[in-house]
Design an enzyme around this catalytic site. Structure first.
Site, PDB file in Angstrom:
ATOM      1  NE  ARG A   1     -14.616  46.165 -14.256  1.00  0.00           N
ATOM      2  CZ  ARG A   1     -15.739  46.530 -14.437  1.00  0.00           C
ATOM      3  NH1 ARG A   1     -16.162  46.702 -15.749  1.00  0.00           N
ATOM      4  NH2 ARG A   1     -16.326  48.350 -13.649  1.00  0.00           N
TER       5      ARG A   1
ATOM      6  CB  THR B   1      -5.892  46.149 -17.530  1.00  0.00           C
ATOM      7  OG1 THR B   1      -6.196  45.602 -17.046  1.00  0.00           O
ATOM      8  CG2 THR B   1      -4.295  46.761 -16.783  1.00  0.00           C
TER       9      THR B   1
ATOM     10  CG  ASP C   1     -19.025  46.111  -6.656  1.00  0.00           C
ATOM     11  OD1 ASP C   1     -19.055  45.272  -6.418  1.00  0.00           O
ATOM     12  OD2 ASP C   1     -17.519  46.215  -6.964  1.00  0.00           O
TER      13      ASP C   1
ATOM     14  CG  ASP D   1     -18.194  46.703  -3.217  1.00  0.00           C
ATOM     15  OD1 ASP D   1     -17.282  45.397  -3.151  1.00  0.00           O
ATOM     16  OD2 ASP D   1     -17.420  47.325  -3.782  1.00  0.00           O
TER      17      ASP D   1
HETATM   18  C1  PRP Z   1     -17.819  42.475 -11.610  1.00  0.00           C
HETATM   19  C2  PRP Z   1     -19.523  41.358 -11.939  1.00  0.00           C
HETATM   20  C3  PRP Z   1     -18.951  41.151 -13.230  1.00  0.00           C
HETATM   21  C4  PRP Z   1     -17.896  42.039 -14.117  1.00  0.00           C
HETATM   22  C5  PRP Z   1     -18.124  42.691 -15.389  1.00  0.00           C
HETATM   23  O1  PRP Z   1     -17.331  41.991 -11.015  1.00  0.00           O
HETATM   24  O2  PRP Z   1     -19.741  40.795 -10.954  1.00  0.00           O
HETATM   25  O3  PRP Z   1     -18.100  40.072 -13.370  1.00  0.00           O
HETATM   26  O4  PRP Z   1     -17.289  43.405 -12.750  1.00  0.00           O
HETATM   27  O5  PRP Z   1     -18.075  43.632 -15.184  1.00  0.00           O
HETATM   28  P1  PRP Z   1     -16.776  43.614 -17.274  1.00  0.00           P
HETATM   29  O6  PRP Z   1     -17.703  43.217 -17.527  1.00  0.00           O
HETATM   30  O7  PRP Z   1     -16.866  44.717 -17.131  1.00  0.00           O
HETATM   31  O8  PRP Z   1     -15.934  43.290 -17.744  1.00  0.00           O
HETATM   32  P2  PRP Z   1     -15.617  42.105 -10.546  1.00  0.00           P
HETATM   33  O9  PRP Z   1     -14.459  42.658 -11.697  1.00  0.00           O
HETATM   34  O10 PRP Z   1     -16.176  43.667  -9.552  1.00  0.00           O
HETATM   35  O11 PRP Z   1     -15.615  41.422  -9.181  1.00  0.00           O
HETATM   36  P3  PRP Z   1     -16.726  40.599  -7.708  1.00  0.00           P
HETATM   37  O12 PRP Z   1     -17.273  40.095  -8.241  1.00  0.00           O
HETATM   38  O13 PRP Z   1     -15.521  40.000  -7.185  1.00  0.00           O
HETATM   39  O14 PRP Z   1     -17.183  41.824  -6.771  1.00  0.00           O
HETATM   40  N1  URA Z   2     -19.207  45.632 -11.934  1.00  0.00           N
HETATM   41  C1  URA Z   2     -20.466  45.550 -10.965  1.00  0.00           C
HETATM   42  O1  URA Z   2     -21.056  45.073 -10.394  1.00  0.00           O
HETATM   43  N2  URA Z   2     -21.297  46.981 -11.654  1.00  0.00           N
HETATM   44  C2  URA Z   2     -20.808  47.334 -12.501  1.00  0.00           C
HETATM   45  O2  URA Z   2     -21.890  48.224 -12.823  1.00  0.00           O
HETATM   46  C3  URA Z   2     -19.985  47.141 -13.697  1.00  0.00           C
HETATM   47  C4  URA Z   2     -19.148  45.871 -13.303  1.00  0.00           C
END
Ligand code: PRP
Ligand code: URA
Length: 209
Positions: free
Chosen positions: A104, A108, A200, A203
């Site tokens: 994400r 944006t 997160d 993380d």
């Molecule tokens: C997180 C999660 C989803 C996304 C959800 O990933 O694992 O993929 O956010 O958010 P959305 O429904 O608003 O799109 P992140 O972008 O944090 O990446 P990561 O898995 O690499 O930490």
């Molecule tokens: N991605 C995450 O990992 N946690 C949230 O709460 C939203 C998006």
């Protein structure tokens, strides 16, 4: 709303509560994601078709049922979806695994694709997309669109925690895709994090913060 399944099994709810706790360690969190995914696999695959075969037990010939036809592909969204793969494979060892990399954009909040590798025969498989968090639904919707563009038609989405906003978005963009989650939370906050959520997921799984 149709096509949304929230699992209220006590074991799943218990483990989700432990995952939400900010004092849960990375090791515990990773184990819990895996365990909940395995428990959910049982329900996510409830409607897989069966066919009858004949076998011989030590006692007699028997007609019995096995999984029929198309096989499964698990497609985690990187990174956090990776944490759900092992638990699913424990129950579904015949599944193949593809990967989609999306993150994400923090400004944006739109998903950006950076990787894709799918099983060669993915179009012949039932696909389960894995991602622990369905927040705005942007990542899930983009992943489904992407798979559909590749010719994949039978897609289900499995997450641990879903926000109402994400469910609505994914359902609006892709009404044919059933959503399976362990908990439906209250809302998103101003940073599009799920409330109360678990923070997160990436993380917490990989100890990066
Ligand atoms: C997180 C999660 C989803 C996304 C959800 O990933 O694992 O993929 O956010 O958010 P959305 O429904 O608003 O799109 P992140 O972008 O944090 O990446 P990561 O898995 O690499 O930490
Ligand atoms: N991605 C995450 O990992 N946690 C949230 O709460 C939203 C998006």
């Amino acid at each position: 709303m149709e096509n949304v399944f929230v699992f209220d099994h006590p074991l799943i709810q218990h483990k989700i509560s432990l995952m939400r706790d900010k004092n849960t360690t990375t090791k515990e969190f990773r184990e819990l994601v895996s365990e909940v995914s395995m428990l959910m696999a049982y329900e996510v695959t409830r409607d897989l078709p069966l066919e009858e075969i004949e076998i011989e037990t030590p006692v007699a010939k028997a007609k019995t049922r096995v999984l029929a036809g198309k096989k499964l592909a698990l497609i985690p969204i990187l990174r956090a979806g990776l944490g759900m793969v092992d638990g699913m494979l424990n129950l579904l060892p015949m599944a193949k695994v593809g990967h989609i990399g999306l993150y994400r954009d923090p400004k944006t909040l739109e998903p950006v694709e950076y990787y894709c590798k799918l099983p060669e025969d993915a179009t012949e498989r039932d696909v389960v997309i894995l991602d622990p968090m369905l927040a705005t639904g942007g990542s899930a919707s983009a992943a489904v669109t992407f798979l559909k563009q590749k010719g994949i038609t039978n897609i289900r989405f499995m997450c641990l925690i879903a926000a109402p906003e994400g469910i609505e978005r994914l359902h609006r963009d892709h009404p044919d895709v059933p959503i399976f989650c362990a908990a439906k939370d209250q809302k998103l906050n101003d940073h599009a994090y799920i409330v109360p959520g678990l923070g997160d997921a990436g993380d917490r799984l990989f100890g990066t913060r």
